[in-house]
Design a protein around this motif. Structure first.
Motif, PDB file in Angstrom:
ATOM      1  N   GLN A  21       0.826  -1.211   0.000  1.00 53.41           N
ATOM      2  CA  GLN A  21       0.000   0.000   0.000  1.00 53.41           C
ATOM      3  C   GLN A  21       0.861   1.262   0.000  1.00 53.41           C
ATOM      4  O   GLN A  21       0.558   2.242  -0.688  1.00 53.41           O
ATOM      5  N   THR A  22       1.947   1.232   0.763  1.00 54.02           N
ATOM      6  CA  THR A  22       2.746   2.455   0.937  1.00 54.02           C
ATOM      7  C   THR A  22       3.724   2.648  -0.227  1.00 54.02           C
ATOM      8  O   THR A  22       3.961   3.785  -0.666  1.00 54.02           O
ATOM      9  N   PRO A  27       9.488   9.181   2.330  1.00 59.35           N
ATOM     10  CA  PRO A  27       8.692  10.076   1.475  1.00 59.35           C
ATOM     11  C   PRO A  27       9.529  10.583   0.296  1.00 59.35           C
ATOM     12  O   PRO A  27      10.764  10.538   0.328  1.00 59.35           O
ATOM     13  N   SER A  28       8.843  11.086  -0.713  1.00 57.19           N
ATOM     14  CA  SER A  28       9.541  11.678  -1.863  1.00 57.19           C
ATOM     15  C   SER A  28      10.390  12.849  -1.395  1.00 57.19           C
ATOM     16  O   SER A  28      10.040  13.537  -0.437  1.00 57.19           O
ATOM     17  N   GLY A  52      -2.949   9.748  -2.683  1.00 53.81           N
ATOM     18  CA  GLY A  52      -1.839   9.065  -2.010  1.00 53.81           C
ATOM     19  C   GLY A  52      -0.843  10.088  -1.495  1.00 53.81           C
ATOM     20  O   GLY A  52       0.351  10.038  -1.784  1.00 53.81           O
ATOM     21  N   ALA A  53      -1.345  11.029  -0.687  1.00 52.43           N
ATOM     22  CA  ALA A  53      -0.532  12.176  -0.271  1.00 52.43           C
ATOM     23  C   ALA A  53       0.489  11.816   0.811  1.00 52.43           C
ATOM     24  O   ALA A  53       1.358  12.625   1.126  1.00 52.43           O
ATOM     25  N   GLY A  54       0.382  10.622   1.385  1.00 50.18           N
ATOM     26  CA  GLY A  54       1.337  10.202   2.410  1.00 50.18           C
ATOM     27  C   GLY A  54       1.345  11.183   3.569  1.00 50.18           C
ATOM     28  O   GLY A  54       0.299  11.712   3.989  1.00 50.18           O
ATOM     29  N   GLU A  75      -5.453  10.430   1.491  1.00 50.87           N
ATOM     30  CA  GLU A  75      -4.456   9.445   1.924  1.00 50.87           C
ATOM     31  C   GLU A  75      -5.195   8.341   2.677  1.00 50.87           C
ATOM     32  O   GLU A  75      -5.926   8.625   3.629  1.00 50.87           O
ATOM     33  N   ILE A  76      -4.975   7.111   2.248  1.00 58.67           N
ATOM     34  CA  ILE A  76      -5.743   5.995   2.809  1.00 58.67           C
ATOM     35  C   ILE A  76      -5.308   5.641   4.243  1.00 58.67           C
ATOM     36  O   ILE A  76      -6.109   5.118   5.021  1.00 58.67           O
ATOM     37  N   LEU A  80      -0.849   8.692   8.466  1.00 58.04           N
ATOM     38  CA  LEU A  80      -0.110   9.580   7.568  1.00 58.04           C
ATOM     39  C   LEU A  80      -0.945  10.810   7.215  1.00 58.04           C
ATOM     40  O   LEU A  80      -0.419  11.922   7.113  1.00 58.04           O
ATOM     41  N   SER A 103      -9.781   6.709   0.641  1.00 55.21           N
ATOM     42  CA  SER A 103      -9.135   6.116  -0.534  1.00 55.21           C
ATOM     43  C   SER A 103      -9.360   7.016  -1.756  1.00 55.21           C
ATOM     44  O   SER A 103     -10.382   7.709  -1.866  1.00 55.21           O
ATOM     45  N   ALA A 104      -8.399   6.958  -2.658  1.00 52.83           N
ATOM     46  CA  ALA A 104      -8.497   7.733  -3.899  1.00 52.83           C
ATOM     47  C   ALA A 104      -9.751   7.345  -4.666  1.00 52.83           C
ATOM     48  O   ALA A 104     -10.469   8.194  -5.199  1.00 52.83           O
ATOM     49  N   GLU A 105     -10.040   6.041  -4.686  1.00 53.05           N
ATOM     50  CA  GLU A 105     -11.178   5.544  -5.453  1.00 53.05           C
ATOM     51  C   GLU A 105     -12.471   6.176  -4.945  1.00 53.05           C
ATOM     52  O   GLU A 105     -13.298   6.642  -5.726  1.00 53.05           O
ATOM     53  N   GLY A 125       0.790   9.871  -5.996  1.00 53.33           N
ATOM     54  CA  GLY A 125       1.939   9.086  -5.561  1.00 53.33           C
ATOM     55  C   GLY A 125       1.525   7.658  -5.277  1.00 53.33           C
ATOM     56  O   GLY A 125       2.297   6.878  -4.722  1.00 53.33           O
ATOM     57  N   ILE A 126       0.294   7.312  -5.633  1.00 58.76           N
ATOM     58  CA  ILE A 126      -0.194   5.956  -5.351  1.00 58.76           C
ATOM     59  C   ILE A 126       0.683   4.926  -6.058  1.00 58.76           C
ATOM     60  O   ILE A 126       1.005   5.094  -7.237  1.00 58.76           O
ATOM     61  N   PHE A 156       4.115   9.564 -10.247  1.00 53.59           N
ATOM     62  CA  PHE A 156       5.480   9.021 -10.251  1.00 53.59           C
ATOM     63  C   PHE A 156       5.449   7.531  -9.991  1.00 53.59           C
ATOM     64  O   PHE A 156       4.492   6.987  -9.433  1.00 53.59           O
TER      65      PHE A 156
HETATM   66  C1  LIG Z   1       4.767   6.118  -2.411  1.00 52.98           C
HETATM   67  S1  LIG Z   1       3.761   6.834  -1.121  1.00 52.98           S
HETATM   68  C2  LIG Z   1       3.784   8.538  -1.644  1.00 52.98           C
HETATM   69  C3  LIG Z   1       3.532   9.475  -0.518  1.00 52.98           C
HETATM   70  C4  LIG Z   1       3.751  10.955  -0.848  1.00 52.98           C
HETATM   71  N1  LIG Z   1       2.906  11.383  -1.938  1.00 52.98           N
HETATM   72  C5  LIG Z   1       5.185  11.203  -1.205  1.00 52.98           C
HETATM   73  O1  LIG Z   1       5.452  11.446  -2.378  1.00 52.98           O
HETATM   74  O2  LIG Z   1       6.018  11.143  -0.299  1.00 52.98           O
HETATM   75  C6  LIG Z   1       2.136   6.286  -1.615  1.00 52.98           C
HETATM   76  C7  LIG Z   1       1.026   6.694  -0.664  1.00 52.98           C
HETATM   77  O3  LIG Z   1      -0.223   6.333  -1.258  1.00 52.98           O
HETATM   78  C8  LIG Z   1      -1.089   5.852  -0.235  1.00 52.98           C
HETATM   79  N2  LIG Z   1      -2.115   5.027  -0.882  1.00 52.98           N
HETATM   80  C9  LIG Z   1      -1.981   3.783  -1.391  1.00 52.98           C
HETATM   81  N3  LIG Z   1      -3.137   3.369  -1.956  1.00 52.98           N
HETATM   82  C10 LIG Z   1      -4.013   4.392  -1.806  1.00 52.98           C
HETATM   83  C11 LIG Z   1      -5.375   4.581  -2.184  1.00 52.98           C
HETATM   84  N4  LIG Z   1      -6.037   3.632  -2.829  1.00 52.98           N
HETATM   85  N5  LIG Z   1      -5.971   5.748  -1.878  1.00 52.98           N
HETATM   86  C12 LIG Z   1      -5.304   6.726  -1.206  1.00 52.98           C
HETATM   87  N6  LIG Z   1      -4.011   6.598  -0.813  1.00 52.98           N
HETATM   88  C13 LIG Z   1      -3.367   5.454  -1.106  1.00 52.98           C
HETATM   89  C14 LIG Z   1      -0.168   5.106   0.698  1.00 52.98           C
HETATM   90  O4  LIG Z   1      -0.723   4.922   1.982  1.00 52.98           O
HETATM   91  C15 LIG Z   1       1.080   5.999   0.678  1.00 52.98           C
HETATM   92  O5  LIG Z   1       1.055   6.956   1.707  1.00 52.98           O
END
Ligand SMILES: C[S@@+](CC[C@H](N)C(=O)[O-])C[C@H]1O[C@@H](n2cnc3c(N)ncnc32)[C@H](O)[C@@H]1O
Length: 200
Positions: A21-22, A27-28, A52-54, A75-76, A80, A103-105, A125-126, A156
């Motif tokens: 999931q993460t 983080p970026s 997916g704002a983390g 952000e799911i 975070l 969730s994004a969905e 960032g998902i 990304f």
């Molecule tokens: C690679 S991290 C990127 C976090 C942040 N945007 C960054 O760049 O540091 C991906 C993030 O997406 C979130 N995520 C994963 N699936 C998701 C979903 N279906 N809906 C919302 N957020 C989700 C994760 O929990 C995680 O925090």
């Protein structure tokens, strides 16, 4: 412990315990974030959706760059999402961004239902590659439907795994490589354009 350290630790634990999931353990970082937000004009006044704002590494920079934009970040992972809100509040930028622990969905579905103004930018960032083919395809379809005409979806990924899937929905996609990030990443810039009927 400083709040920045707590935020990094929370992200690290999320990366270990919910890796799929993460999608990472850190983080970026700034060069990747700069490339992700570069297409958004500083004076942009419309809507931006971040998926997916983390813990908010990108959200913070985006809010600082675009003071007039209306930003909705989702952000799911609720821990975070809370860290994101706290980081924005500490920077005095919380008034500019709504952070949903959702969730994004679901967020995109609700936006579509409300018939509200469409965003010109969806920044994500998902970890698409971890969703599986069907879920990733469905999410990309929803992103395309939600985005305003001429709008841009920015994503990304640490590989080019989903390049084809994105190109199939956004033929007008370019990608770039950001080496100065851990791990290095590709950024897709996918523009939404309706197909023009022949003869028009
Ligand atoms: C690679 S991290 C990127 C976090 C942040 N945007 C960054 O760049 O540091 C991906 C993030 O997406 C979130 N995520 C994963 N699936 C998701 C979903 N279906 N809906 C919302 N957020 C989700 C994760 O929990 C995680 O925090």
């Amino acid at each position: 412990m400083s709040s920045a350290l707590t935020t990094h630790l929370n992200f690290f634990w999320a990366g270990l315990l919910k890796h799929g999931q993460t999608g990472g353990i850190v983080p970026s970082q700034r060069f990747l974030i700069a490339r992700m937000i570069a297409p958004v004009p500083e004076a942009y006044r419309g809507k931006i959706i971040e998926l997916g704002a983390g813990a908010g590494a990108l959200t913070l920079r985006l809010a600082a760059r675009c003071p007039q934009a209306r930003i909705l970040a989702c952000e799911i992972n609720p821990i975070l999402a809370r860290d994101n809100r706290n980081t924005l509040a500490a920077a005095g930028l919380d008034g500019r961004v709504k952070v949903l622990a959702d969730s994004a969905e679901h967020v995109l579905r609700e936006l579509g239902r409300g018939g509200s103004e469409r965003p010109d930018f969806i920044i994500s960032g998902i970890p698409l590659g971890n969703l599986g083919k069907e879920k990733a395809g469905a999410l990309l379809d929803t992103i395309r439907q939600t985005l305003g005409q001429g709008g841009m979806y920015i994503q990304f990924q640490h590989s080019l795994l989903d390049r084809r899937k994105i190109k199939a929905r956004f033929p007008n996609t370019i990608s770039t490589f950001v080496a100065l990030n851990f791990p290095p990443a590709f950024v897709y810039y996918a523009q939404k354009r309706e197909a023009v009927a022949p003869g028009r």
